[in-house]
Design a protein around this motif. Structure first.
Motif, short mmCIF file in Angstrom:
data_model
loop_
_atom_site.label_atom_id
_atom_site.label_comp_id
_atom_site.label_asym_id
_atom_site.label_seq_id
_atom_site.Cartn_x
_atom_site.Cartn_y
_atom_site.Cartn_z
N ALA A 76 0.84 -1.05 -0.11
CA ALA A 76 0.07 -0.03 0.08
C ALA A 76 0.62 1.42 -0.04
N LYS A 77 1.92 1.47 0.96
CA LYS A 77 2.77 2.17 0.98
C LYS A 77 3.43 2.61 -0.40
N THR A 78 4.01 1.56 -0.80
CA THR A 78 4.63 1.54 -2.45
C THR A 78 3.72 2.28 -3.46
N ALA A 79 2.38 1.83 -3.39
CA ALA A 79 1.54 2.32 -4.42
C ALA A 79 1.13 3.79 -4.08
N GLN A 80 1.10 4.22 -2.96
CA GLN A 80 0.84 5.58 -2.48
C GLN A 80 1.94 6.39 -2.92
N THR A 81 3.24 6.03 -2.59
CA THR A 81 4.47 6.78 -3.02
C THR A 81 4.39 6.98 -4.82
N ALA A 82 4.20 5.88 -5.44
CA ALA A 82 3.96 6.00 -6.87
C ALA A 82 3.35 7.16 -7.16
N VAL A 83 1.86 7.17 -6.67
CA VAL A 83 0.89 8.10 -7.04
C VAL A 83 1.50 9.58 -6.68
N GLU A 84 1.90 9.55 -5.37
CA GLU A 84 2.46 11.07 -4.92
C GLU A 84 3.62 11.43 -5.77
N THR A 85 4.53 10.63 -6.34
CA THR A 85 5.70 10.78 -7.21
C THR A 85 5.17 11.37 -8.58
N ALA A 86 4.06 10.66 -9.12
CA ALA A 86 3.41 10.90 -10.39
C ALA A 86 2.70 12.42 -10.33
N LYS A 87 2.05 12.60 -9.13
CA LYS A 87 1.47 14.23 -9.05
C LYS A 87 2.55 15.34 -9.01
N ALA A 88 3.81 15.10 -8.33
CA ALA A 88 4.79 15.47 -8.23
C ALA A 88 5.56 15.83 -9.47
#
Length: 90
Positions: A76-88
């Motif tokens: 879950a944390k890995t998925a969240q990190t990927a989404v946050e990175t994409a948004k940034a």
């Protein structure tokens, strides 16, 4: 959690985190090696590894993250990190 479950789980988590779409790749590897010396077994080694990559898309932005611990909290944390990175990503 096996590798197939981990792939499905991380894809669901990426969508929950805000990804428009996502793709995932799961890898499981197992190796065994033996060496002999003077017609006798000298050593035996066994290795096992697994991991999951996720690529997420948020609009036209994308990011990739990976995880080698197949437990829900880490995936879950890995998925969240990927989404946050994409948004940034510009």
């Amino acid at each position: 959690m096996d590798i197939r479950q981990a792939v499905g789980f991380i894809l669901n988590e990426a969508k929950k985190a805000g990804a428009d779409s996502a793709e995932s790749l799961g890898v499981y590897s197992r190796a065994l090696s033996a060496s002999c010396r003077l017609q006798k077994t000298d050593s035996l080694e066994s290795e096992e590894s697994s991991g999951v990559d996720v690529r997420v898309f948020v609009g036209k932005r994308q990011a990739v993250a990976s995880c080698c611990i197949l437990e829900p909290e880490y995936l879950a944390k890995t998925a969240q990190t990927a989404v946050e990175t994409a948004k940034a990503t510009p």
